[in-house]
Write an enzyme that holds these catalytic residues in place. Sequence first.
Site, PDB file in Angstrom:
ATOM      1  N   SER A   1      54.023  58.844  55.512  1.00  0.00           N
ATOM      2  CA  SER A   1      53.942  59.510  56.819  1.00  0.00           C
ATOM      3  C   SER A   1      55.327  59.554  57.470  1.00  0.00           C
ATOM      4  CB  SER A   1      52.968  58.753  57.725  1.00  0.00           C
ATOM      5  OG  SER A   1      53.487  57.465  58.040  1.00  0.00           O
TER       6      SER A   1
ATOM      7  N   TYR B   1      47.645  59.934  55.807  1.00  0.00           N
ATOM      8  CA  TYR B   1      48.213  59.586  54.489  1.00  0.00           C
ATOM      9  C   TYR B   1      47.767  60.513  53.361  1.00  0.00           C
ATOM     10  CZ  TYR B   1      49.523  55.335  56.961  1.00  0.00           C
ATOM     11  OH  TYR B   1      50.067  54.452  57.854  1.00  0.00           O
TER      12      TYR B   1
ATOM     13  N   HIS C   1      58.317  46.939  59.186  1.00  0.00           N
ATOM     14  CA  HIS C   1      58.653  46.774  60.601  1.00  0.00           C
ATOM     15  C   HIS C   1      58.715  45.313  61.022  1.00  0.00           C
ATOM     16  CE1 HIS C   1      57.502  50.931  60.165  1.00  0.00           C
ATOM     17  NE2 HIS C   1      56.231  50.605  59.953  1.00  0.00           N
TER      18      HIS C   1
ATOM     19  N   GLU D   1      63.523  53.006  49.961  1.00  0.00           N
ATOM     20  CA  GLU D   1      62.339  52.814  50.804  1.00  0.00           C
ATOM     21  C   GLU D   1      61.633  54.154  50.974  1.00  0.00           C
ATOM     22  OE1 GLU D   1      63.327  50.770  54.526  1.00  0.00           O
ATOM     23  OE2 GLU D   1      61.734  51.904  55.518  1.00  0.00           O
TER      24      GLU D   1
ATOM     25  N   HIS E   1      58.228  56.165  52.777  1.00  0.00           N
ATOM     26  CA  HIS E   1      57.041  56.206  53.634  1.00  0.00           C
ATOM     27  C   HIS E   1      56.375  57.559  53.486  1.00  0.00           C
ATOM     28  CE1 HIS E   1      58.080  52.419  55.369  1.00  0.00           C
ATOM     29  NE2 HIS E   1      59.312  52.867  55.504  1.00  0.00           N
TER      30      HIS E   1
ATOM     31  N   ARG F   1      55.324  58.717  64.976  1.00  0.00           N
ATOM     32  CA  ARG F   1      54.168  57.868  65.270  1.00  0.00           C
ATOM     33  C   ARG F   1      54.519  56.812  66.327  1.00  0.00           C
ATOM     34  NH1 ARG F   1      51.759  55.950  59.759  1.00  0.00           N
ATOM     35  NH2 ARG F   1      50.065  55.369  61.181  1.00  0.00           N
TER      36      ARG F   1
ATOM     37  N   ARG G   1      56.727  51.705  64.805  1.00  0.00           N
ATOM     38  CA  ARG G   1      57.015  52.155  63.435  1.00  0.00           C
ATOM     39  C   ARG G   1      58.399  52.787  63.307  1.00  0.00           C
ATOM     40  NH1 ARG G   1      51.880  51.766  60.978  1.00  0.00           N
ATOM     41  NH2 ARG G   1      50.234  52.200  62.465  1.00  0.00           N
TER      42      ARG G   1
ATOM     43  N   ASP H   1      65.634  39.872  53.272  1.00  0.00           N
ATOM     44  CA  ASP H   1      66.508  38.893  52.611  1.00  0.00           C
ATOM     45  C   ASP H   1      66.355  38.953  51.096  1.00  0.00           C
ATOM     46  OD1 ASP H   1      67.428  38.114  55.079  1.00  0.00           O
ATOM     47  OD2 ASP H   1      66.304  36.227  55.145  1.00  0.00           O
TER      48      ASP H   1
ATOM     49  N   ASN I   1      57.429  51.235  48.866  1.00  0.00           N
ATOM     50  CA  ASN I   1      56.772  51.489  50.145  1.00  0.00           C
ATOM     51  C   ASN I   1      56.262  50.147  50.654  1.00  0.00           C
ATOM     52  OD1 ASN I   1      55.248  52.137  52.338  1.00  0.00           O
ATOM     53  ND2 ASN I   1      54.298  53.940  51.406  1.00  0.00           N
TER      54      ASN I   1
ATOM     55  N   ALA J   1      53.372  48.108  56.378  1.00  0.00           N
ATOM     56  CA  ALA J   1      53.687  47.554  57.694  1.00  0.00           C
ATOM     57  C   ALA J   1      54.760  46.459  57.643  1.00  0.00           C
ATOM     58  CB  ALA J   1      52.409  47.011  58.335  1.00  0.00           C
TER      59      ALA J   1
ATOM     60  N   ARG K   1      42.109  55.848  53.030  1.00  0.00           N
ATOM     61  CA  ARG K   1      42.630  55.307  54.277  1.00  0.00           C
ATOM     62  C   ARG K   1      43.215  56.407  55.160  1.00  0.00           C
ATOM     63  NH1 ARG K   1      48.491  52.283  54.496  1.00  0.00           N
ATOM     64  NH2 ARG K   1      48.310  51.669  56.670  1.00  0.00           N
TER      65      ARG K   1
ATOM     66  N   PRO L   1      51.148  46.293  51.699  1.00  0.00           N
ATOM     67  CA  PRO L   1      49.780  46.140  52.198  1.00  0.00           C
ATOM     68  C   PRO L   1      49.105  47.453  52.557  1.00  0.00           C
ATOM     69  CG  PRO L   1      51.382  45.335  53.795  1.00  0.00           C
ATOM     70  CD  PRO L   1      52.127  45.573  52.518  1.00  0.00           C
ATOM     71  N   ASN L   2      47.829  47.513  52.205  1.00  0.00           N
ATOM     72  CA  ASN L   2      46.918  48.621  52.530  1.00  0.00           C
ATOM     73  C   ASN L   2      47.174  49.894  51.728  1.00  0.00           C
ATOM     74  OD1 ASN L   2      45.447  47.170  54.591  1.00  0.00           O
ATOM     75  ND2 ASN L   2      47.325  47.293  55.795  1.00  0.00           N
TER      76      ASN L   2
HETATM   77  C1  DQA Z   1      53.685  53.595  55.737  1.00  0.00           C
HETATM   78  C2  DQA Z   1      54.059  53.587  57.225  1.00  0.00           C
HETATM   79  C3  DQA Z   1      53.853  52.207  57.832  1.00  0.00           C
HETATM   80  O1  DQA Z   1      54.181  52.226  59.215  1.00  0.00           O
HETATM   81  C4  DQA Z   1      52.401  51.779  57.692  1.00  0.00           C
HETATM   82  O2  DQA Z   1      52.231  50.470  58.191  1.00  0.00           O
HETATM   83  C5  DQA Z   1      51.905  51.900  56.305  1.00  0.00           C
HETATM   84  C6  DQA Z   1      52.265  53.083  55.522  1.00  0.00           C
HETATM   85  C7  DQA Z   1      53.756  55.018  55.134  1.00  0.00           C
HETATM   86  O3  DQA Z   1      53.781  55.118  53.909  1.00  0.00           O
HETATM   87  O4  DQA Z   1      53.761  56.014  55.869  1.00  0.00           O
HETATM   88  O5  DQA Z   1      51.129  51.072  55.831  1.00  0.00           O
HETATM   89  O6  DQA Z   1      54.587  52.783  55.023  1.00  0.00           O
END
Ligand code: DQA
Length: 142
Positions: A102, A23, A80, A98, A100, A107, A111, A87, A74, A77, A18, A10-11
């Site tokens: 940031s 980011y 978390h 995985e 990320h 933070r 997170r 699963d 990635n 959110a 953003r 998401p996002n």
């Molecule tokens: C993220 C870190 C997450 O905590 C956050 O919710 C994101 C981006 C990152 O790429 O740093 O959406 O996954």
Amino acid sequence: MERLLLLNGPNLNMLGKREPGIYGVTSLQDIERNLSKLTKTYNYQLDSFQSNHEGELIDKIQEADGSYQGIIFNPGAFTHTSVAIRDAISSITVPVIEVHISNVHKRESFRHTSLLAPVCKGQIVGLGPKGYQLAAIALLEE
Ligand code: DQA
């Protein structure tokens, strides 16, 4: 041809616009393009999928079993919060890394915990978009 799957949660479709202070200014399209160039040099195809919906990400993870050599993920959110994604990762044999962008450890405390890291092959945090490339290299040079 062997294949890697790039999954973004998401996002992450908003990358570039953003919170650029956190980011950066690189768009998801740029990340996909650069990663695809890298995987081509190893004779791997890259498929990419982004979704804001937990269930769609779970569907992709399930479908990846047996079709991909690795997943670069990635989870945004959902990292978390999502027992369901954890699963799904546990239910397949494809290695997942995985990523990320940031440094989540610098933070908010919510997170700092990943529900997914314990079922992933590894985790790359805080290195910006380059983290996706490093994850790909780890899978490609396995
Ligand atoms: C993220 C870190 C997450 O905590 C956050 O919710 C994101 C981006 C990152 O790429 O740093 O959406 O996954």
